[in-house]
Design a protein around this motif. Sequence first.
Motif, short mmCIF file in Angstrom:
data_model
loop_
_atom_site.label_atom_id
_atom_site.label_comp_id
_atom_site.label_asym_id
_atom_site.label_seq_id
_atom_site.Cartn_x
_atom_site.Cartn_y
_atom_site.Cartn_z
N CYS A 1 30.61 97.67 42.30
CA CYS A 1 30.17 98.96 41.77
C CYS A 1 29.19 98.73 40.63
CB CYS A 1 31.37 99.78 41.29
SG CYS A 1 32.51 100.24 42.60
N HIS A 2 28.31 99.69 40.44
CA HIS A 2 27.27 99.58 39.42
C HIS A 2 27.33 100.81 38.52
CE1 HIS A 2 25.81 96.44 42.09
NE2 HIS A 2 25.97 97.32 43.06
N LEU A 3 27.19 100.59 37.23
CA LEU A 3 27.24 101.65 36.23
C LEU A 3 25.90 101.74 35.53
CD1 LEU A 3 28.79 103.62 34.27
CD2 LEU A 3 29.41 101.58 32.95
N LYS A 4 25.36 102.94 35.44
CA LYS A 4 24.18 103.23 34.61
C LYS A 4 24.67 104.20 33.56
CE LYS A 4 20.60 102.33 37.94
NZ LYS A 4 19.37 102.75 38.55
N PHE A 5 24.36 103.94 32.27
CA PHE A 5 24.91 104.77 31.21
C PHE A 5 24.01 104.86 29.99
CE2 PHE A 5 26.16 100.50 30.14
CZ PHE A 5 26.17 100.45 28.76
N PHE B 1 26.82 107.11 35.41
CA PHE B 1 27.01 107.35 36.84
C PHE B 1 27.38 106.02 37.50
CE2 PHE B 1 25.91 108.60 41.16
CZ PHE B 1 26.40 109.90 41.19
N VAL B 2 28.44 106.03 38.30
CA VAL B 2 28.90 104.84 39.01
C VAL B 2 28.58 104.99 40.48
CG1 VAL B 2 30.92 103.49 39.70
CG2 VAL B 2 30.77 104.38 37.40
N THR B 3 27.99 103.94 41.08
CA THR B 3 27.77 103.90 42.53
C THR B 3 28.36 102.59 43.05
OG1 THR B 3 25.59 102.89 42.22
CG2 THR B 3 25.65 105.27 42.50
N CYS B 4 29.00 102.66 44.20
CA CYS B 4 29.62 101.48 44.80
C CYS B 4 28.97 101.17 46.13
CB CYS B 4 31.12 101.72 45.01
SG CYS B 4 32.01 102.04 43.47
N ASP B 5 29.03 99.90 46.52
CA ASP B 5 28.37 99.50 47.77
C ASP B 5 29.11 99.98 49.03
OD1 ASP B 5 30.48 97.71 47.80
OD2 ASP B 5 29.24 95.93 47.59
N ASP C 1 20.25 103.36 25.40
CA ASP C 1 19.60 104.33 26.29
C ASP C 1 19.65 103.95 27.75
OD1 ASP C 1 18.76 106.08 24.22
OD2 ASP C 1 17.17 104.67 23.72
N HIS C 2 19.45 102.71 28.06
CA HIS C 2 19.34 102.27 29.46
C HIS C 2 20.39 101.20 29.74
CE1 HIS C 2 15.70 104.61 29.76
NE2 HIS C 2 15.25 104.02 28.66
N GLY C 3 21.65 101.57 29.61
CA GLY C 3 22.72 100.62 29.84
C GLY C 3 23.01 100.44 31.31
N LYS C 4 23.38 99.22 31.66
CA LYS C 4 23.75 98.90 33.04
C LYS C 4 25.03 98.10 33.02
CE LYS C 4 19.07 98.80 34.83
NZ LYS C 4 18.06 98.07 35.57
N GLY C 5 25.85 98.30 34.04
CA GLY C 5 27.08 97.55 34.16
C GLY C 5 27.34 97.15 35.60
N GLU C 6 27.89 95.98 35.78
CA GLU C 6 28.29 95.48 37.09
C GLU C 6 29.81 95.36 37.08
OE1 GLU C 6 26.10 95.10 39.58
OE2 GLU C 6 24.54 95.74 38.18
N ILE C 7 30.47 96.05 38.01
CA ILE C 7 31.93 96.08 38.05
C ILE C 7 32.37 95.33 39.30
CG2 ILE C 7 33.97 97.55 38.02
CD1 ILE C 7 31.91 99.79 37.02
N SER C 8 33.21 94.32 39.12
CA SER C 8 33.62 93.50 40.26
C SER C 8 35.14 93.46 40.39
CB SER C 8 33.08 92.07 40.10
OG SER C 8 33.54 91.51 38.90
N ASP C 9 35.59 93.01 41.54
CA ASP C 9 37.01 92.91 41.89
C ASP C 9 37.70 94.26 41.94
OD1 ASP C 9 37.05 90.24 42.37
OD2 ASP C 9 37.69 89.68 40.37
N VAL C 10 37.07 95.23 42.62
CA VAL C 10 37.70 96.53 42.87
C VAL C 10 37.79 96.75 44.38
CG1 VAL C 10 36.90 97.54 40.70
CG2 VAL C 10 35.50 97.80 42.73
#
Length: 153
Positions: A37-41, A58-62, A86-95
């Motif tokens: 999943c990917h987070l933009k914040f 906003f979270v989007t998952c593959d 302002d332009h934060g990004k996050g990578e969420i793994s193991d879900v």
Amino acid sequence: MSKRTLGLTAALMLCAGAMTALPVAPVHAAETAKVECHLKFKLSGWSLIYKHAEGTGFVTCDNGQSAPVKISVVGGGLTAGKFRIDHGKGEISDVRSIADVFGDYAQAGAEAGVVKSGTAQVLTKGTTSLALAGTGEGVNLGVSVGKFTISRR
């Protein structure tokens, strides 16, 4: 034993034997499927011993799932400053699904920035990892520990 009872017993035993020979797929195969999943914040906050920040994202998952989210950060330590990402990004793994994204992540970090500020952190919630990166503005200095919470908006 009558012939009819003997015949039924033999038929049941034959069916039971045939069922044990059938291949059985592991039930947990779907549970172990990993989703990224990917987070933009965007996030803004302040700190003076106590650290507080709020934002949205906003979270989007593959696997096609997505959701608008609310972000809050609380904590404490030897910190002082005011900041905005302002332009934060996050990578969420193991879900396994987007439901695993929501909750509290443990946070520890050291911040140092004047005018142009940036962040890069890896947070954890059990086996789930959240790698954050972002740029913004502000003045922040110190070392803190806290909680990074993602909830549905």
